[in-house]
Design a protein around this motif. Structure first.
Motif, mmCIF file in Angstrom:
data_model
loop_
_atom_site.group_PDB
_atom_site.id
_atom_site.type_symbol
_atom_site.label_atom_id
_atom_site.label_comp_id
_atom_site.label_asym_id
_atom_site.label_seq_id
_atom_site.Cartn_x
_atom_site.Cartn_y
_atom_site.Cartn_z
ATOM 1 N N HIS A 1 -17.205 26.871 32.038
ATOM 2 C CA HIS A 1 -16.923 28.252 31.173
ATOM 3 C C HIS A 1 -15.617 28.517 30.456
ATOM 4 C CE1 HIS A 1 -21.111 29.045 31.664
ATOM 5 N NE2 HIS A 1 -21.172 29.535 32.792
ATOM 6 N N GLY A 2 -14.904 28.450 31.496
ATOM 7 C CA GLY A 2 -13.352 28.798 31.129
ATOM 8 C C GLY A 2 -12.889 27.872 30.017
ATOM 9 N N ALA A 3 -13.074 26.670 30.167
ATOM 10 C CA ALA A 3 -12.779 25.434 28.936
ATOM 11 C C ALA A 3 -13.195 26.004 27.739
ATOM 12 C CB ALA A 3 -13.146 24.004 29.630
ATOM 13 N N HIS A 4 -14.710 26.220 27.699
ATOM 14 C CA HIS A 4 -15.274 26.532 26.473
ATOM 15 C C HIS A 4 -14.702 27.734 25.775
ATOM 16 C CE1 HIS A 4 -18.938 24.579 28.356
ATOM 17 N NE2 HIS A 4 -18.122 23.847 28.008
ATOM 18 N N ILE A 5 -14.307 28.753 26.819
ATOM 19 C CA ILE A 5 -13.885 29.888 26.167
ATOM 20 C C ILE A 5 -12.257 29.627 25.634
ATOM 21 C CG2 ILE A 5 -12.680 32.252 26.902
ATOM 22 C CD1 ILE A 5 -15.388 32.412 26.749
ATOM 23 N N LEU A 6 -11.685 28.567 26.312
ATOM 24 C CA LEU A 6 -10.272 28.141 25.959
ATOM 25 C C LEU A 6 -10.428 27.689 24.419
ATOM 26 C CD1 LEU A 6 -7.576 28.656 27.402
ATOM 27 C CD2 LEU A 6 -7.889 26.267 28.107
ATOM 28 N N ILE B 1 -22.377 35.780 24.755
ATOM 29 C CA ILE B 1 -22.271 36.892 23.940
ATOM 30 C C ILE B 1 -21.075 36.831 23.232
ATOM 31 C CG2 ILE B 1 -21.837 39.492 24.072
ATOM 32 C CD1 ILE B 1 -23.737 39.482 26.468
ATOM 33 N N LEU B 2 -19.944 36.361 23.854
ATOM 34 C CA LEU B 2 -18.853 36.332 23.222
ATOM 35 C C LEU B 2 -18.898 35.233 22.089
ATOM 36 C CD1 LEU B 2 -16.093 36.021 25.933
ATOM 37 C CD2 LEU B 2 -16.325 37.756 24.529
ATOM 38 N N PHE B 3 -19.797 34.348 22.192
ATOM 39 C CA PHE B 3 -20.032 33.375 21.203
ATOM 40 C C PHE B 3 -20.663 33.986 19.980
ATOM 41 C CE2 PHE B 3 -20.230 29.318 24.101
ATOM 42 C CZ PHE B 3 -18.826 29.244 24.079
ATOM 43 N N GLU C 1 -8.332 41.740 16.077
ATOM 44 C CA GLU C 1 -8.619 43.117 16.543
ATOM 45 C C GLU C 1 -9.428 43.194 17.845
ATOM 46 O OE1 GLU C 1 -6.981 46.160 16.037
ATOM 47 O OE2 GLU C 1 -5.382 44.844 15.277
ATOM 48 N N PRO C 2 -9.195 43.601 18.960
ATOM 49 C CA PRO C 2 -10.133 43.660 19.946
ATOM 50 C C PRO C 2 -11.058 44.884 19.736
ATOM 51 C CG PRO C 2 -7.945 44.164 20.766
ATOM 52 C CD PRO C 2 -7.649 43.757 19.444
ATOM 53 N N SER C 3 -12.156 44.877 19.986
ATOM 54 C CA SER C 3 -13.151 45.899 19.680
ATOM 55 C C SER C 3 -13.725 46.204 21.101
ATOM 56 C CB SER C 3 -14.414 45.606 19.014
ATOM 57 O OG SER C 3 -14.952 44.570 19.732
ATOM 58 N N PHE C 4 -14.098 47.490 21.374
ATOM 59 C CA PHE C 4 -14.607 47.809 22.528
ATOM 60 C C PHE C 4 -15.636 47.103 23.271
ATOM 61 C CE2 PHE C 4 -17.982 50.371 25.131
ATOM 62 C CZ PHE C 4 -17.008 50.610 26.208
ATOM 63 N N ILE C 5 -16.586 46.658 22.595
ATOM 64 C CA ILE C 5 -17.702 45.943 23.112
ATOM 65 C C ILE C 5 -17.154 44.548 23.616
ATOM 66 C CG2 ILE C 5 -18.350 44.853 20.878
ATOM 67 C CD1 ILE C 5 -21.241 45.282 22.136
ATOM 68 N N GLU C 6 -16.240 43.854 22.838
ATOM 69 C CA GLU C 6 -15.592 42.712 23.317
ATOM 70 C C GLU C 6 -14.870 42.897 24.669
ATOM 71 O OE1 GLU C 6 -14.069 41.994 19.356
ATOM 72 O OE2 GLU C 6 -13.088 40.760 20.371
ATOM 73 N N ILE D 1 -6.334 38.281 25.147
ATOM 74 C CA ILE D 1 -7.675 38.961 26.235
ATOM 75 C C ILE D 1 -8.224 37.803 26.451
ATOM 76 C CG2 ILE D 1 -9.450 40.422 26.513
ATOM 77 C CD1 ILE D 1 -8.188 42.340 24.810
ATOM 78 N N THR D 2 -8.733 37.069 25.614
ATOM 79 C CA THR D 2 -9.907 35.754 25.944
ATOM 80 C C THR D 2 -9.031 34.903 26.926
ATOM 81 O OG1 THR D 2 -9.229 34.847 23.694
ATOM 82 C CG2 THR D 2 -11.564 35.973 24.261
#
Lengths: 112, 771
Positions: free
Chosen positions: A37-42, B639-641, B598-603, A4-5
């Motif tokens: 942002h994309g790169a950091h997520i990656l 938030i993801l962090f 595992e993916p959660s709803f909030i993510e 997903i990410t």
């Protein structure tokens, strides 16, 4: 979740590039912000998600998430901030000097 | 020998200083002694008991490039021509060039050329040979463009440079192949390994490359076009470079390598055919010219073609005739160029249509010209050296055997010689006999000063002496040269009269038909004017040059549009295509669901919001809205962090995002309003395709990378040693300032530089307003 990410990173890149290909300077800057942002997520995704506890040593825990990508991202965030702020001022100055923010109209001199 | 090669270069260093004296002493007088003493030095080698000499000096031993000098009969012939005619040309130029010219430049270039030419003919090492070869091209370029204020000079210089350097580079390719095959850089050792070369698969390539070098340098068909344009050079240069020495470098190269290729069938075919074509084409074209030097230029082309053809035949008599003609051609052509220079100098024009009847005004020059032209035409008289070699040439063409198409060669040789006869006669009679047209001449003609006449007199004396006593140069000199090219020399005695044999009849036919053609010349004028017409190779050369210009301009204009968007699209598409193709070729896509979080709803909710916000940035047409949407993405990242247990970066991201949004707001107030995109649907589609494809690529690469982990992370080390070695419990911070502190240092520098740049940008504006 990594998938997903990954998709999220892909979407961020796609929208960033679409913005980069626009004519207005502002949109290009938005594009660069999105691309970082994309790169950091990656980078974060590559370091494996939720593999353990936050990387702060606490007695009795031996399972931590990978601290190295986080250090890299931290460096990267600061650098991209520097670049973005410079770009913003540059865009501001450029549009003031040239009375346009349209990249297609910025083509230098004939005699360059 | 080493000194003989390098002394001209050494002296050239002092010429600029000496040329300061030119008001008192002509610089050429100092220069004259250089070739003169080199000539005397090499003349001491002449003798019946001459044997090759090899001298070796280290230059770049690790690459096998050594300054090896090898003097055999062939080199000796050439070094004597170079130094002997060099001395005469320098002497001639003392009277030819006025003291108001830039004499320093002239003699520096000339000495450079002399050194280069001596190096070419003496080098045994192919790479040293190549070095000197290119030096001859460069110095010739400088000499042709000597009067650089003239457009024609620059054109001629550039043309000769382009063509000869093109050939030189291809020759280098041939040399490298030879080196790869034989493992040696010495020509003599290569000759010993001829079998290996002849059985190599690269043989046609090697031959082609080397011959291309030789043909371009020696102005062979169709690369002859540079030579007539090189006539813009001062006449001493034309006499020296473009008749006696440099144009013979190609002949030297072919002769030098013919022991290797002699038995290769294609060597014979290519060299003889090109030589014969050059002979006929050059002599035909020469008949059409009206400029004295242009006649001589095409004549040189045709004579070089004749020698080249003889080298191609490869029979002992042909080789001997070739060597003999190299000597003869240098004598009569050198003198003729000097005669043309004298006529130009004394009358102010070289246009043969304006000249005429000069014999009574310039008797000595006319006498010199008559010997030169008649020798060039090969008139059968016992005191003209041209006749001997021309007759041997006919003899050689007849000796080719009766096999198929080689029977045509004698006829072509006769045709070429007929035209040679016609232009030689035209050169002499057109200039020195007939009606005087003194009113058409810029100057009142009179005999040249004696100093100017000495050099051509010496050369014509050579013509006559060799003509009278051909055997004088035979055993001590020519035999050695011919032996160096082809071991079997059977031509022991040169004699004028052989009896009534076919070559004599061929010579008589040439004289007979030539005389008729010359007398009826006016009637053929229409044919001469019509025949080459558009097929002139200058048209092709000019066409190629201008097409290259327009074509490369078109290519550059095609992609260098000045539009950043285009460049961006090109860069992205390139990255995209290469990555996709490479992934496809290496089967790079991998997919595995092992060890996924595992993916959660909030993510999922956060990710969904971010995706929507990111897409929304494209559609926002209001400044503040765009910033806010961008801010949503930024805070989503934070938030993801948080969710992924990265407290430090979450903190940083929050702070930075806030500051960025503030900065954006600050700037956007001053920036022009955002507008709706005015792009056409087509552009939008292309942009969308590129961005979606790129995004997809990123996703695929990320998934593949995540699914194929080949080794463990090195982070265990950081976890274990953070406290022990770094003294801290926050592993990320310990990495940033301890384990990998250097990154942080320069990241600080980046921030600092950015800050300074921002300040600079703002300040600069103030300065500008102050102006």
């Amino acid at each position: 979740m990594e998938i997903i990410t990954s998709i999220l990173a892909g979407v961020l890149f796609a929208t960033a590039i679409y913005n980069l290909l626009q004519k207005q300077l502002i949109r290009i800057i938005i594009g660069t912000a999105l691309i970082s942002h994309g790169a950091h997520i990656l980078i974060l995704t590559m370091g494996r998600l939720k593999a353990g506890q936050p990387p702060i040593l606490i007695e009795g825990i031996s399972n931590y998430t990978d601290p190295l990508p986080q250090a890299l991202i931290l460096t990267s965030i600061v650098i991209s901030f520097g670049v973005t702020s410079l770009l913003l001022v540059l865009a501001y100055r450029a549009s003031q000097e040239n009375n346009t923010d349209n990249m297609e109209e910025l083509r230098g001199n004939e005699n360059e | 020998m080493l000194f003989a090669v390098l002394i001209p270069l050494l002296i050239a260093c002092f010429i600029p200083a000496l040329s300061k004296l030119k008001t008192k002493i002509h610089t050429g007088i100092f220069v004259f002694f250089v070739p003169f003493f080199i000539f005397i030095y090499f003349a001491s080698f002449i003798g019946t008991d001459f044997s090759p000499v090899m001298e070796q000096y280290n230059w770049i031993p690790s690459l096998g490039i050594n300054f090896d000098l090898y003097l055999d009969g062939l080199s000796l012939l050439f070094v004597l021509l170079i130094s002997g005619i060099g001395a005469l040309v320098v002497f001639y130029s003392i009277y030819y060039l006025d003291k108001s010219e830039q004499l320093g430049n002239f003699y520096v270039f000339l000495l450079m050329f002399m050194s280069a030419m001596l190096g070419v003919v003496l080098s045994d090492n192919i790479f040293v040979l190549y070095t000197f070869w290119e030096l001859t091209s460069i110095s010739s370029f400088l000499l042709i463009g000597y009067w650089h204020f003239k457009e024609r000079s620059r054109y001629g210089a550039l043309k000769s440079m382009l063509i000869t350097v093109f050939g030189g580079l291809s020759m280098l390719g041939g040399f490298i192949l030879l080196y790869v095959i034989t493992g040696t850089t010495s020509i003599q050792e290569m000759i010993q390994q001829a079998d290996i070369i002849l059985s190599s698969n690269y043989l046609p390539l090697i031959l082609g490359f080397i011959l291309l070098g030789a043909f371009t340098k020696s102005a062979q068909f169709p690369f002859h076009i540079w030579l007539p344009d090189a006539m813009e050079a001062p006449t001493p240069v034309s006499a020296y470079l473009h008749s006696a020495t440099m144009v013979k470098a190609g002949l030297f190269l072919v002769a030098r390598f013919s022991p290797i290729f002699a038995t290769y069938e294609w060597f014979f075919i290519v060299v003889s055919v090109i030589g014969i074509i050059t002979l006929c084409w050059g002599s035909y074209m020469s008949v059409r010219q009206t400029d004295l030097k242009a006649i001589l230029a095409f004549s040189t082309i045709s004579q070089l073609g004749m020698i080249m053809a003889m080298l191609g035949f490869g029979t002992p008599i042909a080789i001997f005739a070739a060597v003999f003609h190299i000597l003869n051609h240098a004598t009569f052509k050198g003198s003729l160029f000097m005669v043309a220079g004298i006529v130009d100098h004394e009358t102010g024009t070289r246009d043969i249509r304006k000249l005429g009847g000069l014999a009574t005004l310039m008797p000595i020059t006319a006498t010199l010209a008559i010997f030169g032209t008649f020798s060039m035409a090969g008139v059968p008289l016992p005191f003209l050296n041209g006749f001997y070699s021309k007759e041997m040439f006919f003899d050689a063409t007849l000796g080719l055997g009766s096999g198929g198409w080689s029977q045509v060669i004698p006829y072509l040789a006769v045709i070429g010689s007929i035209f040679t006869f016609v232009y030689s006669m035209y050169f002499f009679f057109g200039t020195f006999t007939g009606k005087k047209q003194l009113d058409q001449l810029p100057k009142k003609p009179h005999e040249a000063p004696i100093g100017m006449l000495i050099s051509p007199i010496i050369l014509v004396a050579g013509v006559i002496l060799i003509g009278l006593f051909p055997n004088m140069v035979n055993a001590p000199f020519l035999q050695h040269a011919a032996t160096a090219v082809n071991n079997a020399v059977e031509y022991n005695k040169i004699s004028f009269w052989h009896g009534f044999i076919p070559p004599l009849f061929m010579s008589l036919a040439v004289v007979g038909i030539g005389t008729v053609l010359f007398i009826t010349r006016k009637k053929w004028q229409a044919v001469y004017n019509f025949l080459p017409g558009k097929t002139s190779f200058n048209h092709i050369y000019n066409g190629i040059i201008s097409k290259l210009d327009t074509f490369s301009k078109r290519i550059t204009n095609f992609y260098m549009t000045g539009s950043l968007k285009t460049y961006m699209s090109l860069i992205l598409s390139t990255v995209l295509i290469i990555s996709v193709v490479y992934m496809f070729l290496t089967d790079g896509f991998a997919f595995s669901t092992n060890q996924l979080a595992e993916p959660s709803f909030i993510e999922i909710a956060v990710v969904a919001v971010m995706i929507i916000a990111a897409i929304a940035t494209i559609y926002m047409n209001h400044n503040v809205a765009a910033i806010l949407v961008l801010g949503v993405v930024g805070f989503g990242v934070a938030i993801l962090f948080v969710i992924y247990r990265a407290p430090d970066i979450a903190l940083t991201q929050l702070v930075i995002e806030t500051v960025t949004v503030a900065l954006f707001l600050l700037c956007f107030y001053h920036l022009p309003k955002m507008r709706k995109s005015t792009d056409s649907l087509k552009t939008k589609t292309v942009n969308a395709i590129i961005s979606i494809a790129f995004g997809a690529l990123i996703t695929i690469v990320a998934i593949s990378a995540n699914s194929s982990r080949w080794f463990d992370s090195i982070s265990d080390y950081f976890v274990e040693n953070s406290h022990k070695l770094g003294g801290g419990d926050n592993i990320v911070n310990v990495i940033l300032v301890d384990f990998r502190g250097l990154d942080t240092l320069f990241e600080i520098s980046v921030l600092g530089i950015a800050a300074l740049a921002v300040v600079g940008l703002i300040k600069m504006k103030k300065n500008k307003e102050a102006e």
